[in-house]
Scaffold this motif. Structure first.
Motif, short mmCIF file in Angstrom:
data_model
loop_
_atom_site.label_atom_id
_atom_site.label_comp_id
_atom_site.label_asym_id
_atom_site.label_seq_id
_atom_site.Cartn_x
_atom_site.Cartn_y
_atom_site.Cartn_z
N HIS A 37 33.16 41.74 51.49
CA HIS A 37 34.26 42.26 50.67
C HIS A 37 35.59 41.92 51.34
N ARG A 99 31.88 38.19 48.36
CA ARG A 99 31.34 38.43 47.02
C ARG A 99 32.30 39.21 46.14
N SER A 100 33.15 40.07 46.74
CA SER A 100 34.06 40.88 45.93
C SER A 100 35.40 41.01 46.63
N ASP A 102 39.57 42.93 46.32
CA ASP A 102 40.64 43.69 45.70
C ASP A 102 41.84 42.76 45.66
N GLN A 120 37.90 34.96 39.47
CA GLN A 120 36.70 35.44 38.77
C GLN A 120 35.80 34.27 38.38
N ASP A 125 33.71 38.72 42.46
CA ASP A 125 33.87 39.94 41.66
C ASP A 125 35.19 40.60 42.01
N VAL A 126 36.08 40.75 41.01
CA VAL A 126 37.38 41.39 41.23
C VAL A 126 37.23 42.88 40.97
N LYS A 127 37.35 43.69 42.04
CA LYS A 127 37.15 45.14 41.92
C LYS A 127 38.40 45.83 41.37
N SER A 128 39.58 45.46 41.89
CA SER A 128 40.80 46.11 41.43
C SER A 128 41.96 45.12 41.52
N LYS A 130 46.22 45.16 41.89
CA LYS A 130 47.37 46.01 42.19
C LYS A 130 48.61 45.14 42.29
#
Length: 148
Positions: A37, A99-100, A102, A120, A125-128, A130
């Motif tokens: 992450h 893998r992911s 923010d 993406q 994987d885009v979690k958030s 901001k």
């Protein structure tokens, strides 16, 4: 009749010094960190878009920009240039095991949304998302008034 001097256990004879020469020490290859992450920083200005992907501690894993990809001049500020740059940064980050992410977006540029979509599309994987664009809360002191 002359006696040979006795050798101490730690001292070598002058002839043997060349035979037991120190071997060259090589640096070990740096192990690739596996970062599942991370944080993607997208700086979208009017002239360029810079994408930096870091681990949670802030160490840069991979980066890219529209200028690094090969775009020049005003084409660096386009959404397509941001998309290609984000795709390159994302692919390099996937090699490290990312893998992911923010996403932190800064700036008013045209490549903001297209860079996120390209991350993406790269399989991250885009979690958030901001927006961290700096906003002045009164700004700097204005120039003195012009007298004619």
């Amino acid at each position: 009749m002359a006696k040979e001097p006795q050798q101490d256990a730690g001292v070598q004879a002058p002839g043997k010094a060349a035979a037991t020469k120190k071997k060259k020490e090589f640096k070990k290859k740096r192990e690739k960190r596996i970062v599942p992450h991370g944080v993607a920083h997208i700086q979208a200005t009017f002239n360029n878009t810079i994408i930096s992907i870091a681990d949670p501690e802030g160490k840069i894993v991979s980066w890219s920009s529209a200028g690094r990809i090969g775009f020049k001049g005003s084409r660096k500020g386009t959404p397509f240039a941001a998309q290609v740059a984000a795709q390159a940064a994302g692919n390099n980050a996937k090699d490290v095991g990312l893998r992911s992410v923010d996403v932190m977006v800064k700036g008013p540029g045209a490549g903001r949304e297209s860079a996120i979509r390209a991350l993406q599309a790269a399989g991250i994987d885009v979690k958030s998302i901001k927006d961290v664009t700096p906003i002045p809360h009164n700004g700097c002191r204005p120039r003195k008034r012009r007298r004619v």
